[in-house]
Design a protein around this motif. Structure first.
Motif, PDB file in Angstrom:
ATOM      1  N   UNK A   1      55.246 -98.524  -7.742  1.00 55.74           N
ATOM      2  CA  UNK A   1      54.149 -97.872  -7.009  1.00 55.74           C
ATOM      3  C   UNK A   1      53.519 -98.795  -5.968  1.00 55.74           C
ATOM      4  N   UNK A   2      53.697-100.101  -6.152  1.00 54.66           N
ATOM      5  CA  UNK A   2      53.108-101.052  -5.188  1.00 54.66           C
ATOM      6  C   UNK A   2      53.929-101.160  -3.904  1.00 54.66           C
ATOM      7  N   UNK A   3      55.179-100.672  -3.934  1.00 54.52           N
ATOM      8  CA  UNK A   3      56.017-100.717  -2.729  1.00 54.52           C
ATOM      9  C   UNK A   3      55.426 -99.843  -1.632  1.00 54.52           C
ATOM     10  N   UNK A   4      55.634-100.240  -0.395  1.00 55.46           N
ATOM     11  CA  UNK A   4      55.270 -99.379   0.733  1.00 55.46           C
ATOM     12  C   UNK A   4      56.058 -98.076   0.619  1.00 55.46           C
ATOM     13  N   UNK A   5      55.505 -97.010   1.152  1.00 53.93           N
ATOM     14  CA  UNK A   5      56.138 -95.692   1.030  1.00 53.93           C
ATOM     15  C   UNK A   5      57.577 -95.712   1.558  1.00 53.93           C
ATOM     16  N   UNK A   6      57.792 -96.385   2.685  1.00 57.19           N
ATOM     17  CA  UNK A   6      59.150 -96.431   3.259  1.00 57.19           C
ATOM     18  C   UNK A   6      60.123 -97.141   2.312  1.00 57.19           C
ATOM     19  N   UNK A   7      59.643 -98.186   1.631  1.00 54.03           N
ATOM     20  CA  UNK A   7      60.502 -98.900   0.684  1.00 54.03           C
ATOM     21  C   UNK A   7      60.741 -98.062  -0.575  1.00 54.03           C
ATOM     22  N   UNK A   8      59.740 -97.280  -0.992  1.00 55.36           N
ATOM     23  CA  UNK A   8      59.927 -96.357  -2.123  1.00 55.36           C
ATOM     24  C   UNK A   8      61.004 -95.334  -1.771  1.00 55.36           C
ATOM     25  N   UNK A   9      60.893 -94.787  -0.563  1.00 55.11           N
ATOM     26  CA  UNK A   9      61.852 -93.780  -0.071  1.00 55.11           C
ATOM     27  C   UNK A   9      63.275 -94.362  -0.089  1.00 55.11           C
ATOM     28  N   UNK A  10      63.422 -95.576   0.460  1.00 58.09           N
ATOM     29  CA  UNK A  10      64.722 -96.243   0.500  1.00 58.09           C
ATOM     30  C   UNK A  10      65.262 -96.457  -0.917  1.00 58.09           C
TER      31      UNK A  10
ATOM     32  N   UNK B   1      67.391-101.032 -11.528  1.00 58.08           N
ATOM     33  CA  UNK B   1      67.605-102.016 -10.460  1.00 58.08           C
ATOM     34  C   UNK B   1      67.618-101.321  -9.099  1.00 58.08           C
ATOM     35  N   UNK B   2      68.190-100.105  -9.046  1.00 56.61           N
ATOM     36  CA  UNK B   2      68.196 -99.352  -7.781  1.00 56.61           C
ATOM     37  C   UNK B   2      66.765 -99.119  -7.308  1.00 56.61           C
ATOM     38  N   UNK B   3      65.904 -98.737  -8.232  1.00 57.11           N
ATOM     39  CA  UNK B   3      64.517 -98.427  -7.865  1.00 57.11           C
ATOM     40  C   UNK B   3      63.724 -99.681  -7.511  1.00 57.11           C
ATOM     41  N   UNK B   4      64.107-100.820  -8.108  1.00 56.11           N
ATOM     42  CA  UNK B   4      63.283-102.023  -7.964  1.00 56.11           C
ATOM     43  C   UNK B   4      63.934-103.147  -7.162  1.00 56.11           C
ATOM     44  N   UNK B   5      65.137-102.910  -6.591  1.00 54.37           N
ATOM     45  CA  UNK B   5      65.861-104.041  -5.989  1.00 54.37           C
ATOM     46  C   UNK B   5      65.082-104.711  -4.855  1.00 54.37           C
TER      47      UNK B   5
END
Ligand SMILES: [Fe+2]
Ligand SMILES: [Fe+2]
Length: 147
Positions: free
Chosen positions: A14-23, A44-48
């Motif tokens: 949840x702390x990732x920027x929206x664009x990084x969450x999307x990616x 790992x895909x979600x958090x890489x």
């Protein structure tokens, strides 16, 4: 997506920027489409790229620096984060985010396999071994579109 991440790992995501969450979700979906459902791999895909959370504030600071340079350069000189060393921080994050992300994920209780996949996700796999970790790393890198 939620069932791949424990609550502490979800908070990290949840702390990732929206664009990084999307990616990250795109990487997850690409792996699911190929039939992968291993929990450690999908976590790992979600958090890489989660090590990038440490640069988001800095990008915001850079906007302020640009504005201050145009309007109030004397104030900028007085601020510690106006130091030129900070301008290199974004490049530092680009090269170090796998290591930073691995540390953050480990601290939040990710499995050892998930942590290693995050740590190695940008390292070229010239001669993939037959281990589960190397196989997962290859498909993660493919889904990430970096090679
Ligand atoms: Fe990355
Ligand atoms: Fe990525």
């Amino acid at each position: 997506m939620g069932h791949y991440l424990s609550p502490p790992l979800q908070r990290l995501f949840d702390r990732l920027a929206v664009a990084d969450q999307r990616h990250s979700l795109d990487v997850l979906y690409a792996l699911q489409e190929k039939g992968y459902n291993d929990r450690d791999l999908l976590a790992a895909a979600l958090l890489h790229d989660v090590g990038k959370v440490e640069v988001n504030l800095h990008l915001w600071q850079r906007v302020v620096i640009v504005l201050l340079q145009a309007t109030w350069p004397a104030l900028l000189d007085d601020l510690a984060w106006g130091d030129p060393a900070n301008w290199r921080y974004a490049f530092y994050i680009q090269s170090e985010h796998p290591e930073i992300g691995a540390r953050l994920a480990k601290e939040a209780g990710a499995s050892p396999l998930t942590v290693e996949l995050i740590r190695r996700h940008q390292v070229p796999l010239h001669q993939p071994g037959g281990s589960r970790e190397d196989k997962f790393l290859r498909v993660l890198q493919e889904a990430d579109g970096i090679r």
